[in-house]
Design a protein around this motif. Structure first.
Motif, PDB file in Angstrom:
ATOM      1  N   PHE A 150      41.552  52.921  37.069  1.00  0.00           N
ATOM      2  CA  PHE A 150      41.432  53.753  35.869  1.00  0.00           C
ATOM      3  C   PHE A 150      41.890  53.002  34.612  1.00  0.00           C
ATOM      4  N   ALA A 151      41.599  51.734  34.517  1.00  0.00           N
ATOM      5  CA  ALA A 151      42.102  50.900  33.420  1.00  0.00           C
ATOM      6  C   ALA A 151      41.458  51.227  32.083  1.00  0.00           C
ATOM      7  N   VAL A 152      40.167  51.525  32.099  1.00  0.00           N
ATOM      8  CA  VAL A 152      39.435  51.763  30.857  1.00  0.00           C
ATOM      9  C   VAL A 152      38.552  53.002  31.046  1.00  0.00           C
ATOM     10  N   ARG A 153      38.611  53.887  30.062  1.00  0.00           N
ATOM     11  CA  ARG A 153      37.733  55.062  30.102  1.00  0.00           C
ATOM     12  C   ARG A 153      36.423  54.701  29.423  1.00  0.00           C
ATOM     13  N   VAL A 154      35.333  54.937  30.110  1.00  0.00           N
ATOM     14  CA  VAL A 154      33.993  54.675  29.578  1.00  0.00           C
ATOM     15  C   VAL A 154      33.202  55.973  29.718  1.00  0.00           C
ATOM     16  N   GLY A 155      32.958  56.608  28.575  1.00  0.00           N
ATOM     17  CA  GLY A 155      32.288  57.909  28.613  1.00  0.00           C
ATOM     18  C   GLY A 155      33.166  58.903  29.340  1.00  0.00           C
ATOM     19  N   ALA A 156      32.586  59.572  30.344  1.00  0.00           N
ATOM     20  CA  ALA A 156      33.333  60.558  31.117  1.00  0.00           C
ATOM     21  C   ALA A 156      33.986  59.950  32.350  1.00  0.00           C
ATOM     22  N   GLY A 157      33.789  58.644  32.576  1.00  0.00           N
ATOM     23  CA  GLY A 157      34.342  58.002  33.765  1.00  0.00           C
ATOM     24  C   GLY A 157      35.351  56.918  33.434  1.00  0.00           C
ATOM     25  N   TYR A 158      35.744  56.221  34.455  1.00  0.00           N
ATOM     26  CA  TYR A 158      36.732  55.154  34.328  1.00  0.00           C
ATOM     27  C   TYR A 158      36.274  53.934  35.109  1.00  0.00           C
ATOM     28  N   VAL A 159      36.752  52.764  34.685  1.00  0.00           N
ATOM     29  CA  VAL A 159      36.533  51.547  35.461  1.00  0.00           C
ATOM     30  C   VAL A 159      37.887  50.907  35.731  1.00  0.00           C
ATOM     31  N   SER A 160      37.952  50.219  36.852  1.00  0.00           N
ATOM     32  CA  SER A 160      39.150  49.480  37.214  1.00  0.00           C
ATOM     33  C   SER A 160      39.020  48.057  36.703  1.00  0.00           C
ATOM     34  N   LYS A 161      40.146  47.409  36.475  1.00  0.00           N
ATOM     35  CA  LYS A 161      40.163  46.020  36.007  1.00  0.00           C
ATOM     36  C   LYS A 161      40.919  45.153  37.006  1.00  0.00           C
ATOM     37  N   VAL A 162      40.314  44.032  37.348  1.00  0.00           N
ATOM     38  CA  VAL A 162      40.947  43.031  38.193  1.00  0.00           C
ATOM     39  C   VAL A 162      41.740  42.111  37.280  1.00  0.00           C
ATOM     40  N   HIS A 163      42.990  41.884  37.609  1.00  0.00           N
ATOM     41  CA  HIS A 163      43.847  40.988  36.848  1.00  0.00           C
ATOM     42  C   HIS A 163      43.811  39.614  37.507  1.00  0.00           C
ATOM     43  N   MET A 164      43.662  38.577  36.674  1.00  0.00           N
ATOM     44  CA  MET A 164      43.585  37.205  37.175  1.00  0.00           C
ATOM     45  C   MET A 164      44.467  36.312  36.314  1.00  0.00           C
ATOM     46  N   TRP A 165      44.850  35.179  36.872  1.00  0.00           N
ATOM     47  CA  TRP A 165      45.669  34.229  36.130  1.00  0.00           C
ATOM     48  C   TRP A 165      45.274  32.807  36.477  1.00  0.00           C
ATOM     49  N   PHE A 166      45.552  31.916  35.525  1.00  0.00           N
ATOM     50  CA  PHE A 166      45.301  30.486  35.668  1.00  0.00           C
ATOM     51  C   PHE A 166      46.626  29.780  35.394  1.00  0.00           C
ATOM     52  N   ASN A 167      47.051  28.915  36.314  1.00  0.00           N
ATOM     53  CA  ASN A 167      48.316  28.208  36.182  1.00  0.00           C
ATOM     54  C   ASN A 167      48.069  26.841  35.554  1.00  0.00           C
ATOM     55  N   HIS A 168      48.586  26.628  34.352  1.00  0.00           N
ATOM     56  CA  HIS A 168      48.432  25.349  33.663  1.00  0.00           C
ATOM     57  C   HIS A 168      49.407  24.287  34.173  1.00  0.00           C
ATOM     58  N   VAL A 169      50.426  24.708  34.919  1.00  0.00           N
ATOM     59  CA  VAL A 169      51.429  23.776  35.427  1.00  0.00           C
ATOM     60  C   VAL A 169      51.579  24.003  36.933  1.00  0.00           C
ATOM     61  N   PRO A 170      50.606  23.532  37.713  1.00  0.00           N
ATOM     62  CA  PRO A 170      50.601  23.856  39.141  1.00  0.00           C
ATOM     63  C   PRO A 170      51.851  23.414  39.900  1.00  0.00           C
ATOM     64  N   SER A 171      52.544  22.419  39.414  1.00  0.00           N
ATOM     65  CA  SER A 171      53.741  21.951  40.115  1.00  0.00           C
ATOM     66  C   SER A 171      54.948  22.846  39.831  1.00  0.00           C
ATOM     67  N   ALA A 172      54.843  23.695  38.831  1.00  0.00           N
ATOM     68  CA  ALA A 172      55.963  24.556  38.453  1.00  0.00           C
ATOM     69  C   ALA A 172      55.842  25.912  39.129  1.00  0.00           C
TER      70      ALA A 172
END
Length: 180
Positions: A150-172
């Motif tokens: 239910f992350a974003v309401r679009v009209g009368a419904g909702y959509v879910s959002k997948v959270h993603m990340w990118f690690n710029h310092v893989p050794s840390a």
């Protein structure tokens, strides 16, 4: 095809492209065409402010002088979260899809994030079920870490959002919790 950082001189074409994106894909963006179309051109110009300390930067891909796609990157200014950047507003027009433009835009945003010494990760959200976007982000090194229902309401419904990340310092791994 050159990818370049947009400036206030690009405000009109950037605005037109994003209004197209909001109208054609309302479930993919948190902003709506209704709320953004009423903003003055000065708002769009400010978003494209030049300089190395800007809190947002927008990259554009041009093909034969036409803005084919964009990707934005924002930087958190709060002390405890100033190590993060956020990828947002990635969009390639239908006419120019399946040519690697999205990958180039995301790549340029990640390269730019690495020029900011404090940045260690870049995050994004993508609409659950948007397979092409998920595939793009995974191919460029982003990792899923959760789904917000239910992350974003679009009209009368909702959509879910997948959270993603990118690690710029893989050794840390300051917390000993990283999944790669």
């Amino acid at each position: 095809m050159p990818v370049t950082r947009l400036t206030p001189a690009h405000a009109e074409v950037y605005r037109a492209l994003m209004l197209e994106a909001y109208a054609l894909h309302p479930d993919a963006f948190t902003s709506s065409v209704d709320e953004r179309s009423i903003l003055p051109i000065s708002w769009w110009e400010e978003r494209l402010a030049p300089g190395t300390s800007a809190n947002e930067v927008i990259f554009g891909a041009f093909i034969q002088g036409e803005l084919a796609g964009v990707a934005g990157l924002s930087f958190d200014t709060r002390l405890k979260t100033s190590h993060k950047s956020r990828l947002f507003g990635v969009y390639v027009t239908e006419k120019f899809r399946a040519q690697g433009i999205g990958r180039q835009l995301v790549g340029e945003a990640l390269r730019y994030a690495r020029t900011r010494p404090a940045i260690t990760i870049t995050q994004l959200t993508v609409t659950a079920g948007n397979r092409s976007a998920l595939k793009l982000y995974e191919a460029t090194g982003f990792i899923k870490f959760g789904t917000e229902p239910f992350a974003v309401r679009v009209g009368a419904g909702y959509v879910s959002k997948v959270h993603m990340w990118f690690n710029h310092v893989p050794s840390a791994d300051p917390c000993g919790e990283l999944e790669t």
